[in-house]
Design a protein around this motif. Structure first.
Motif, PDB file in Angstrom:
ATOM      1  N   TRP A 279     -37.737   6.674  86.324  1.00 42.92           N
ATOM      2  CA  TRP A 279     -38.463   6.067  87.439  1.00 42.92           C
ATOM      3  C   TRP A 279     -38.361   4.532  87.409  1.00 42.92           C
ATOM      4  O   TRP A 279     -38.166   3.889  88.446  1.00 42.92           O
ATOM      5  N   GLU A 280     -38.502   3.954  86.220  1.00 42.89           N
ATOM      6  CA  GLU A 280     -38.399   2.494  86.112  1.00 42.89           C
ATOM      7  C   GLU A 280     -36.988   2.020  86.480  1.00 42.89           C
ATOM      8  O   GLU A 280     -36.827   0.974  87.124  1.00 42.89           O
ATOM      9  N   THR A 281     -35.979   2.787  86.093  1.00 36.52           N
ATOM     10  CA  THR A 281     -34.601   2.416  86.444  1.00 36.52           C
ATOM     11  C   THR A 281     -34.384   2.507  87.948  1.00 36.52           C
ATOM     12  O   THR A 281     -33.744   1.632  88.552  1.00 36.52           O
ATOM     13  N   LEU A 282     -34.890   3.564  88.557  1.00 37.56           N
ATOM     14  CA  LEU A 282     -34.778   3.688  90.012  1.00 37.56           C
ATOM     15  C   LEU A 282     -35.446   2.512  90.718  1.00 37.56           C
ATOM     16  O   LEU A 282     -34.897   1.958  91.681  1.00 37.56           O
ATOM     17  N   VAL A 283     -36.619   2.120  90.219  1.00 41.05           N
ATOM     18  CA  VAL A 283     -37.338   0.990  90.819  1.00 41.05           C
ATOM     19  C   VAL A 283     -36.540  -0.295  90.657  1.00 41.05           C
ATOM     20  O   VAL A 283     -36.297  -1.034  91.630  1.00 41.05           O
ATOM     21  N   GLY A 284     -36.097  -0.591  89.416  1.00 42.78           N
ATOM     22  CA  GLY A 284     -35.395  -1.840  89.156  1.00 42.78           C
ATOM     23  C   GLY A 284     -34.051  -1.933  89.857  1.00 42.78           C
ATOM     24  O   GLY A 284     -33.736  -2.948  90.504  1.00 42.78           O
ATOM     25  N   ALA A 285     -33.235  -0.873  89.736  1.00 41.89           N
ATOM     26  CA  ALA A 285     -31.921  -0.884  90.373  1.00 41.89           C
ATOM     27  C   ALA A 285     -32.051  -0.891  91.892  1.00 41.89           C
ATOM     28  O   ALA A 285     -31.273  -1.563  92.589  1.00 41.89           O
ATOM     29  N   GLY A 286     -33.038  -0.155  92.416  1.00 38.56           N
ATOM     30  CA  GLY A 286     -33.248  -0.137  93.869  1.00 38.56           C
ATOM     31  C   GLY A 286     -33.645  -1.502  94.394  1.00 38.56           C
ATOM     32  O   GLY A 286     -33.140  -1.960  95.432  1.00 38.56           O
ATOM     33  N   ILE A 287     -34.538  -2.171  93.686  1.00 35.06           N
ATOM     34  CA  ILE A 287     -34.960  -3.516  94.107  1.00 35.06           C
ATOM     35  C   ILE A 287     -33.774  -4.470  94.045  1.00 35.06           C
ATOM     36  O   ILE A 287     -33.546  -5.280  94.966  1.00 35.06           O
ATOM     37  N   GLY A 288     -32.986  -4.393  92.969  1.00 36.01           N
ATOM     38  CA  GLY A 288     -31.817  -5.257  92.853  1.00 36.01           C
ATOM     39  C   GLY A 288     -30.839  -5.042  93.987  1.00 36.01           C
ATOM     40  O   GLY A 288     -30.289  -6.007  94.542  1.00 36.01           O
ATOM     41  N   ALA A 289     -30.608  -3.794  94.361  1.00 36.61           N
ATOM     42  CA  ALA A 289     -29.685  -3.491  95.454  1.00 36.61           C
ATOM     43  C   ALA A 289     -30.197  -4.046  96.779  1.00 36.61           C
ATOM     44  O   ALA A 289     -29.432  -4.628  97.567  1.00 36.61           O
ATOM     45  N   VAL A 290     -31.496  -3.884  97.039  1.00 33.08           N
ATOM     46  CA  VAL A 290     -32.070  -4.388  98.295  1.00 33.08           C
ATOM     47  C   VAL A 290     -31.987  -5.912  98.353  1.00 33.08           C
ATOM     48  O   VAL A 290     -31.615  -6.495  99.384  1.00 33.08           O
ATOM     49  N   VAL A 291     -32.289  -6.577  97.241  1.00 34.00           N
ATOM     50  CA  VAL A 291     -32.221  -8.042  97.208  1.00 34.00           C
ATOM     51  C   VAL A 291     -30.784  -8.512  97.440  1.00 34.00           C
ATOM     52  O   VAL A 291     -30.543  -9.493  98.152  1.00 34.00           O
ATOM     53  N   ALA A 292     -29.809  -7.799  96.841  1.00 36.82           N
ATOM     54  CA  ALA A 292     -28.403  -8.182  97.023  1.00 36.82           C
ATOM     55  C   ALA A 292     -27.975  -8.086  98.477  1.00 36.82           C
ATOM     56  O   ALA A 292     -27.134  -8.862  98.936  1.00 36.82           O
ATOM     57  N   VAL A 293     -28.548  -7.141  99.207  1.00 40.10           N
ATOM     58  CA  VAL A 293     -28.191  -6.948 100.618  1.00 40.10           C
ATOM     59  C   VAL A 293     -28.919  -7.942 101.519  1.00 40.10           C
ATOM     60  O   VAL A 293     -28.346  -8.447 102.497  1.00 40.10           O
ATOM     61  N   VAL A 294     -30.167  -8.280 101.183  1.00 43.69           N
ATOM     62  CA  VAL A 294     -31.016  -9.063 102.083  1.00 43.69           C
ATOM     63  C   VAL A 294     -30.973 -10.557 101.785  1.00 43.69           C
ATOM     64  O   VAL A 294     -30.893 -11.389 102.704  1.00 43.69           O
ATOM     65  N   LEU A 295     -31.011 -10.940 100.509  1.00 45.83           N
ATOM     66  CA  LEU A 295     -31.156 -12.341 100.122  1.00 45.83           C
ATOM     67  C   LEU A 295     -29.802 -12.960  99.741  1.00 45.83           C
ATOM     68  O   LEU A 295     -29.156 -12.521  98.782  1.00 45.83           O
ATOM     69  N   LEU A 296     -29.352 -13.936 100.476  1.00 43.45           N
ATOM     70  CA  LEU A 296     -28.108 -14.667 100.190  1.00 43.45           C
ATOM     71  C   LEU A 296     -26.954 -13.720  99.856  1.00 43.45           C
ATOM     72  O   LEU A 296     -26.282 -13.869  98.829  1.00 43.45           O
ATOM     73  N   PRO A 297     -26.692 -12.751 100.712  1.00 43.79           N
ATOM     74  CA  PRO A 297     -25.655 -11.770 100.353  1.00 43.79           C
ATOM     75  C   PRO A 297     -24.253 -12.376 100.368  1.00 43.79           C
ATOM     76  O   PRO A 297     -23.933 -13.220 101.206  1.00 43.79           O
ATOM     77  N   ALA A 298     -23.433 -11.936  99.424  1.00 37.68           N
ATOM     78  CA  ALA A 298     -22.003 -12.290  99.420  1.00 37.68           C
ATOM     79  C   ALA A 298     -21.247 -11.026  99.804  1.00 37.68           C
ATOM     80  O   ALA A 298     -21.158 -10.073  99.027  1.00 37.68           O
ATOM     81  N   ARG A 299     -20.715 -10.997 101.027  1.00 37.54           N
ATOM     82  CA  ARG A 299     -20.119  -9.782 101.546  1.00 37.54           C
ATOM     83  C   ARG A 299     -18.829  -9.446 100.810  1.00 37.54           C
ATOM     84  O   ARG A 299     -18.038 -10.325 100.461  1.00 37.54           O
ATOM     85  N   THR A 300     -18.619  -8.163 100.624  1.00 36.36           N
ATOM     86  CA  THR A 300     -17.415  -7.712  99.926  1.00 36.36           C
ATOM     87  C   THR A 300     -16.157  -8.102 100.694  1.00 36.36           C
ATOM     88  O   THR A 300     -15.146  -8.485 100.098  1.00 36.36           O
ATOM     89  N   GLY A 301     -16.222  -8.022 102.029  1.00 31.24           N
ATOM     90  CA  GLY A 301     -15.066  -8.400 102.832  1.00 31.24           C
ATOM     91  C   GLY A 301     -14.656  -9.843 102.609  1.00 31.24           C
ATOM     92  O   GLY A 301     -13.462 -10.174 102.603  1.00 31.24           O
ATOM     93  N   VAL A 302     -15.637 -10.735 102.397  1.00 31.92           N
ATOM     94  CA  VAL A 302     -15.323 -12.142 102.127  1.00 31.92           C
ATOM     95  C   VAL A 302     -14.586 -12.270 100.791  1.00 31.92           C
ATOM     96  O   VAL A 302     -13.623 -13.028 100.664  1.00 31.92           O
ATOM     97  N   GLY A 303     -15.042 -11.498  99.794  1.00 29.34           N
ATOM     98  CA  GLY A 303     -14.362 -11.522  98.504  1.00 29.34           C
ATOM     99  C   GLY A 303     -12.940 -11.010  98.597  1.00 29.34           C
ATOM    100  O   GLY A 303     -12.028 -11.541  97.957  1.00 29.34           O
TER     101      GLY A 303
END
Length: 703
Positions: A507-531
């Protein structure tokens, strides 16, 4: 039906050898296991002498493991400096963690500061990555093991002891030996060629063209990866030392010739099968030749003792030339591979005459507009993302469990470590969750089986550590799997095991990894296409640099440019992996772009040895190379310039040179038709890259 080679032990041994060139993965697993075991022995022995408890010094034991495997600088001297720096940084991290631990608010704020510094340090290269990871993990482990302030001197001493153990393991017990690593990597490369012969034989029975093409591309990519592994080891070896009788420059050239010949065989097989199914006689003859070549690649001495007629020979041993052009080219490639297998340094080609004029250094500078327009350095941007994700993970993790909240924090942190784009982060989050869930199931099983058998529990912990780090380069999910299983066994050993505790980790892993994924998408995202755009641009600039240098630089320098281009192509594949390696719904446009760049690189590499053999001052070819270099730079610029026009094909210029070759006297144009052939292919491949780029960019805008 199982293929015949699947029942051959030598086939699986070849797979094992080829999977770990220079034993890099094996050494990492051994360093981790020895760092842990020797650190435990040293700190336990010192604790007995000083009458101190080992349980509070486990963070020092982990320092022995972390220090041994997190130093990844390219050269030994730099590795020593990094590991020496790691000891005071680790002591500071553990001390600050112990002092801040009594207050949840203070420890959380300090933890966020450590997260920011650990990720931001990645801007300083391998040393920053290694020191950042060690500092973060020692801070986290200090919280995990509850290092008490009253026994802080003993805990800090254990960290110093663990650092000394890591140094001994890294530089004395399992140290890098450059010349031996080159020999092992080259042996692994030969095994990859032997496996290529098996893969080609398997492709002969595949009726579907798309699947056949995918299998051939994968086989060629594996050979290229093995060649790059040898190149990496060559860079660290003494250039004056002989490896297999070759000096560094000779071995580099021999390696490239073997790789190019293997790629020509792959290309030839595709062309032959594209023309239609093989007759039973031709198929049987081809399979026999591939089998012989495999034996020769595995054991040159044994193969030399049993010579066989070349493929396509008549019963009396005389050559039987095929009337089909595709077969003729394939026959030539197979024969040349046989010749290369037994080539000695004295048989290496004489150096082609080259211009003695000093050639300019051609820099690979991408246009400033390619990539993100954000003023932040990528490491700073990721540090902000990881810190925000860590803060949210602390809150959410504490809501799930007031005592195990740091599991959520570490899950949110590690998915940002060494990831560069949104796609990379989402992929690592998925691997973290997958490895944790399956690892918990395995851990429950293992803990149930070995509970009460302390010796077996200790042994299993070391096995899990070894396998986790041995397989981390295969997949991050494998490392998470083995370390989750290790945690279950460790809790069993400490008498703290319960299935509920492992479920809490999920459960803690789901919470932590899920939050990290959401932050990566919402906050200052670096799009894969740009890379992907950035990596593709640099790959095209590398192609342009090679074409500009081919006529003026010495042969050895030309070969180095080829390897630079290979490295850039690998970066394209890595950048596009989140789009192309999905289980479902792979991005076909990204795949098309990657394949187009791979085809272009293939043609350029085939051009390399032909250009090296050209007479100096061949202006007709030089002019074509410069025109193609301009086209490559135009295509590169088109990734960042909207509406950039398609570069003009060089049909007229190529036709002009072709006509002049037809009128040349015999011997005057030796080698030029072959160069011209590959220049024509490069011209067509550049246009295909441009077309692929157009569709890819259109899709990225809509995404």
């Amino acid at each position: 039906m199982m293929p015949a080679h699947a029942r051959d032990p030598s086939y699986w041994w070849d797979r094992f050898i080829a999977s770990d060139p220079a034993l890099v993965r094996l050494k990492m697993g051994l360093r981790a296991m020895l760092g842990l075991s020797l650190g435990l022995a040293a700190i336990a022995g010192l604790g007995t002498l000083l009458h101190q408890s080992i349980s509070v010094a486990l963070v020092g034991v982990m320092m022995g493991m972390m220090g041994a495997i997190n130093v990844q600088d390219p050269h030994p001297r730099e590795q020593r400096v990094t590991l020496l720096w790691a000891i005071p940084i680790s002591i500071a991290a553990v001390g600050v963690a112990a002092l801040s631990a009594p207050s949840l608010v203070v420890s959380a704020i300090v933890f966020l500061g450590v997260i920011f510094l650990a990720i931001a340090a990645q801007r300083f290269g391998p040393r920053g990555v290694g020191l950042g990871m060690i500092g973060f993990m020692l801070f986290f482990l200090s919280l995990f093991f509850h290092a008490p302030v009253a026994q802080l001197p003993w805990v800090l001493a254990s960290v110093a002891v663990g650092g000394c153990v890591a140094y001994a393991v890294r530089f004395w017990l399992v140290r890098d030996r450059p010349e031996a690593s080159v020999r092992r990597a080259f042996a692994s490369f030969r095994r990859s060629l032997a496996l290529l012969m098996v893969d080609i034989g398997e492709v002969l029975d595949v009726p579907d063209e798309q699947r056949r093409l995918a299998l051939l591309r994968r086989a060629a990519r594996q050979v290229n990866e093995a060649a790059l592994a040898v190149e990496k080891e060559i860079e660290n070896a003494d250039p004056e030392k002989l490896i297999h009788g070759f000096r560094q420059a000779e071995l580099r050239e021999y390696l490239l010739e073997l790789e190019l010949t293997a790629e020509r065989i792959v290309f030839g097989i595709y062309r032959v099968l594209e023309a239609g199914p093989l007759s039973p006689e031709k198929r049987q003859s081809l399979v026999a030749e591939l089998s012989v070549l495999r034996r020769q690649l595995r054991d040159t001495g044994a193969a030399r003792a049993q010579p066989v007629p070349p493929w396509g020979a008549n019963s009396d041993g005389s050559a039987a030339a095929s009337t089909e052009p595709a077969f003729t080219a394939l026959e030539g490639s197979l024969s040349y591979l046989r010749e290369l297998i037994f080539r000695t340094p004295s048989q290496s080609r004489a150096a082609a005459p080259v211009s003695t004029e000093a050639a300019p250094v051609l820099e690979l500078e991408a246009p400033a507009s390619v990539g993100s327009a954000a003023p932040l350095h990528p490491s700073t941007r990721q540090a902000i993302q990881a810190t925000v994700a860590g803060a949210l993970a602390i809150l959410a993790g504490h809501a799930v469990s007031s005592t195990r909240w740091f599991w959520a924090v570490i899950a949110s942190f590690v998915i940002f470590n060494r990831a560069t784009t949104r796609g990379d982060i989402l992929l690592r989050a998925w691997h973290r969750i997958l490895g944790t869930v399956i690892g918990v199931l395995a851990g429950i099983f293992l803990a149930t089986v070995v509970r009460g058998h302390r010796d077996l529990e200790f042994l299993l912990i070391f096995v899990c550590v070894f396998l986790g780090f041995y397989l981390i380069q295969v997949s991050y999910a494998w490392m998470v799997f083995w370390f989750t299983a290790l945690l279950a066994v460790l809790y069993s050993l400490l008498g703290l095991y319960s299935p509920e505790l492992l479920y809490l980790r999920v459960w803690e892993t789901l919470v932590g990894a899920g939050i990290g994924a959401v932050v990566a998408v919402v906050l200052l995202p670096a799009r894969t296409g740009v890379g992907v755009k950035r990596a593709a641009t640099e790959a095209l600039l590398s192609v342009a640099s090679f074409l500009e240098a081919a006529a003026t630089l010495p042969g050895g320098e030309v070969l180095k440019r080829v390897r630079e281009m290979d490295g850039k192509l690998r970066e394209v594949r890595d950048a596009a992996r989140p789009l192309t390696d999905r289980l479902l719904l792979s991005d076909r446009q990204a795949l098309r772009l990657v394949h187009a760049l791979g085809t272009l690189a293939f043609f350029v590499k085939q051009l390399a040895p032909a250009c090296v053999r050209l007479p100096a001052g061949e202006e007709r070819i030089r002019r074509l190379e410069m025109l193609l270099a301009e086209n490559a730079r135009s295509v590169a610029a088109s990734f960042s310039v909207a509406g950039a026009p398609m570069p003009d094909a060089l049909d007229a210029a190529l036709q002009s040179v072709r006509e002049s070759l037809a009128q040349a006297r015999e011997g005057e144009a030796r080698g030029l038709p072959r160069v011209l052939h590959w220049l024509e292919r490069i011209d067509a491949a550049l246009l295909e890259v441009y077309a692929s780029r157009g569709v890819f960019l259109a899709r990225r805008k809509l995404a």
